[in-house]
Design a protein around this motif. Structure first.
Motif, short mmCIF file in Angstrom:
data_model
loop_
_atom_site.label_atom_id
_atom_site.label_comp_id
_atom_site.label_asym_id
_atom_site.label_seq_id
_atom_site.Cartn_x
_atom_site.Cartn_y
_atom_site.Cartn_z
N LEU A 1 0.83 -1.21 0.00
CA LEU A 1 0.00 0.00 0.00
C LEU A 1 0.86 1.26 0.00
O LEU A 1 1.97 1.27 0.52
CB LEU A 1 -0.91 0.00 1.23
N ILE A 2 0.34 2.32 -0.60
CA ILE A 2 1.03 3.60 -0.53
C ILE A 2 0.71 4.29 0.79
O ILE A 2 1.57 4.85 1.43
CB ILE A 2 0.63 4.50 -1.73
N LYS A 3 -0.56 4.22 1.18
CA LYS A 3 -0.99 4.85 2.43
C LYS A 3 -1.53 3.78 3.36
O LYS A 3 -2.49 3.08 3.00
CB LYS A 3 -2.09 5.88 2.16
N ASN A 4 -0.97 3.68 4.53
CA ASN A 4 -1.38 2.63 5.46
C ASN A 4 -1.00 3.05 6.87
O ASN A 4 0.12 2.79 7.31
CB ASN A 4 -0.69 1.32 5.07
N ALA A 5 -1.91 3.69 7.58
CA ALA A 5 -1.63 4.22 8.91
C ALA A 5 -2.25 3.33 9.98
O ALA A 5 -3.13 3.74 10.73
CB ALA A 5 -2.15 5.66 9.03
N THR A 6 -1.79 2.07 10.03
CA THR A 6 -2.37 1.11 10.98
C THR A 6 -1.32 0.62 11.98
O THR A 6 -1.13 -0.57 12.15
CB THR A 6 -2.96 -0.10 10.23
N GLY A 7 -0.66 1.55 12.63
CA GLY A 7 0.31 1.16 13.65
C GLY A 7 1.73 1.14 13.13
O GLY A 7 2.01 1.71 12.07
N ASP B 1 5.16 0.61 11.42
CA ASP B 1 5.53 0.13 10.10
C ASP B 1 6.73 -0.83 10.25
O ASP B 1 7.88 -0.45 10.06
CB ASP B 1 5.86 1.33 9.21
#
Lengths: 464, 464
Positions: free
Chosen positions: B183-189, B191
């Motif tokens: 993913l390009i954008k993935n703000a789930t905790g 990295d």
């Protein structure tokens, strides 16, 4: 609640008057833009130096007090919400731009610097801070780093992560770490800086950040293109992406445009009505590029992917076209929208969007769905507007059902349940739709390394 | 040494013949380009699938066997060296390009894909993999990720880190993690993908990587400029950086050029002799850009920063000019050089280089120092050539003293003791010159999360 003597001890760590416990402050600093949680912190503390932040963290470890970091409080995931007697650590007084280095194109900042302040500072110095989004006038750099903020220029410039060249942090154990020292190349073991970016303050607090700047963009030019359906947007993206270095590729639907037109203060882009619109931007730094853009536009029209379009010819027109996209979030907020911020890889976007659309319209045919987002990054903002006659509670109860459907489709498409807003409280209980249970266990173990007593923004991202 | 029965158990985990224990294989697979360590692995294993890698890691945990990952073995830090009876896990048979996605501009690869193979594959598909360096013909993607490889195009394209959109890894505990899902954008905790990049295989092994690709560059054009002294290179960088989007900005000294000219197979760039040379590259995608470049060149000459220069007019000339820089490492290898790969922020480069130069020439006036490197990233390669009459042992003993001086100056300038080669064994004992003891303790604790038994490339980066 925290013992009075403990709060008195906290007061000795900062300047006089920099611990607040009055009801209005607790209310104001205990919440972010989510608005759905009842704020209930014990106190708000305003450090002014790294040493004061360190002292606060050591105090919190000693007394086992939970700390919640607080920036511009524009978050949409509840990561800055304090509703369990926490002490809020506000960075409002650590808001100085410390040092510009023109050769390195870097600027060292305190975490409380407002995004817009940094953007303006860069511009005044002939440079550019490219991370930009709707809340840039209030959000702070520390919060941007904590959520790895994205926004409207990611297709060209990437997320906040790309612009952090060094971080000074206070960990949950109270250690001060200087991470990466602003170097471009540094292959000396694990890049711990990366862990703190997007960690929502759960590992430690950023007390200083060196941000990279870019050269100023040249003659930014915008096109708005009307397409016959959503699927046509993808070949349009592909055609322009292959010919131009795009700085943005956004989209919105006719329903979104109608809401903007109803405001009365934004000019219509063109008379033809189409179901979807793409907004793209590039640097028309010379005539050849502008001609290439027009030729690509004509190609898209010939192919039937574009029905009508317009290209900005001035800075004023550029700004007006951007308003079609940028005013959307605020404009539809009057219809109490259910909002979701999700992403998949770009190539999966059409199927993904259609599947969500179908399931919502099947179950709730009377709900108006407004889609917009950053199509060039695979990031969609799903907005469902509340029908006027439906009570708020009933609407949100129905949307809770939608949540589950949406996240199941996200999981099926290997997507993200939070593209750029973070997890916080809002998406915490859905995290397994995007991250495996094993991966979440590793995240918890990493947190324990930096915050063994679990005092840093506990309950955000996951519960330990 | 490992018990015979344990090696027999290993053989059951992979295809027949894919565990080697003959002397020639142990010698070949136990070392990298450092050549200073005596290889002594127990066996070499060649997995073909993720499941086989997982089985090997579980086997290693059960029997407490140390594993060393092995790619193209072109490393310069000893990270792929096995000299203590370890089992080498070679990715030579996991060398397939699995899937290209033109819309997403990504390519899914096994870790044993050779860098050049990926570059060629991208080019055949009208795209571009921009990370490039001298050993790209042998190095593997897994190794590039393990050291966060940099090279000659970092000023425009960044390090390998920027091009990794997803990783599948087997951790030191034997868990399979799919990190970031492209993913390009993935703000789930947190990295976690970022932790594995640059970890030199000490946390786990990469078994699949999705790499981003870029559009193909347009009409790459190169300039070589002679400067009156090193200090003049910085205003030249500044002048061109402000006008053009540079794809490279390298430098080398007259001593380096003399060695290249002595080969007899590279044309001289121009007749004038100057003490230093800058090599810069940009996309001359239209006449305006080429004219801008020439105008900037003239400005630099007027200012006295540049004495003479040349601009490529064809692909052949472009390649010939690049040979002046790219052949350096191989050319000087005949003089048994002491090499060091260090970095500081760009603005500190002149003072930093002068200080190191002064201390070396003060103590060893008869040593020939050849400088070259990636000046646009603050990355310098220091090379000291062995005087012909000095025995090798004596030369390296003297260089060990130089090491300490160099790293003390690196520390003083807040630089990195390893810009792009990694730490491995070579720089392990110097790590504190770049990372604080507290930070190193956090790194060790992070390692313990992913590799509690310490079986993944132990003794590299740090000793636990």
């Amino acid at each position: 609640m925290i013992d009075v003597a403990v709060i008195e001890a906290l007061k000795t760590l900062v300047e006089p008057g920099k611990v607040l416990t009055d009801a209005a402050s607790l209310e104001a600093y205990g919440k972010d833009w989510t608005r759905q949680y009842t704020p209930a912190p014990s106190a708000i503390v305003f450090p002014k130096t790294t040493e004061q932040v360190q002292a606060i963290v050591l105090w919190a470890n000693e007394h086992r007090v939970a700390l919640v970091p607080s920036g511009g409080r524009t978050g949409l995931s509840g990561a800055a919400v304090a509703m369990n007697g926490e002490v809020v650590v506000s960075f409002d007084y650590m808001n100085q731009i410390l040092e510009l280095n023109v050769t390195d194109r870097t600027v060292r900042c305190q975490p409380g610097v407002v995004t817009k302040q940094l953007q303006n500072f860069a511009e005044e110095n002939g440079l550019y801070y490219p991370v930009d989004f709707a809340s840039s006038g209030s959000s702070q750099i520390g919060g941007n780093i904590g959520t790895n903020a994205g926004g409207i220029k990611v297709i060209r410039y990437g997320m906040t992560r790309n612009w952090v060249s060094g971080l000074k942090v206070v960990t949950g154990k109270g250690d001060i770490l200087e991470l990466n020292k602003d170097l471009i190349k540094n292959a000396t073991g694990y890049d711990l800086r990366q862990l703190f970016i997007g960690a929502e303050g759960t590992l430690g607090f950023v007390v200083e950040a060196t941000m990279r700047l870019d050269r100023a963009p040249k003659n930014l030019t915008c096109m708005v293109l009307g397409t016959p359906d959503f699927d046509a947007i993808m070949p349009v993206l592909h055609a322009f992406h292959g010919k131009l270095d795009l700085t943005a590729f956004e989209f919105f639907s006719d329903k979104g445009l109608a809401r903007i037109m109803a405001r009365g203060d934004v000019p219509e882009p063109f008379a033809t009505k189409t179901p979807f619109y793409a907004l793209l931007e590039f640097e028309a730094s010379n005539d050849e590029i502008a001609n290439e853009a027009l030729a690509t536009f004509e190609h898209c029209v010939e192919q039937g992917w574009v029905i009508d379009g317009v290209m900005s010819q001035s800075q004023q027109q550029l700004q007006n076209l951007w308003k079609l996209r940028e005013y959307l979030s605020e404009t539809i907020s009057h219809w109490t929208p259910y909002k979701n911020d999700i992403s998949v890889t770009v190539s999966k976007v059409p199927a993904f969007l259609n599947e969500i659309d179908a399931i919502v319209s099947e179950h709730y045919p009377d709900f108006e769905v407004v889609w917009y987002g950053h199509i060039g990054d695979g990031n969609l903002h799903l907005n469902i507007l509340k029908p006027e006659d439906l009570p708020k509670e009933e609407f949100f109860a129905k949307c809770a059902t939608v949540n589950k459907w949406v996240f199941e489709i996200v999981e099926k498409y290997n997507g993200s349940i939070s593209a750029e807003h973070g997890v916080g409280l809002v998406k915490r209980d859905y995290l397994e739709y995007s991250r495996s249970p094993v991966e979440i266990d590793y995240m918890k173990a990493v947190k324990a390394v930096f915050d063994p007593n679990g005092i840093m923004n506990p309950g955000k991202i996951f519960t330990v």
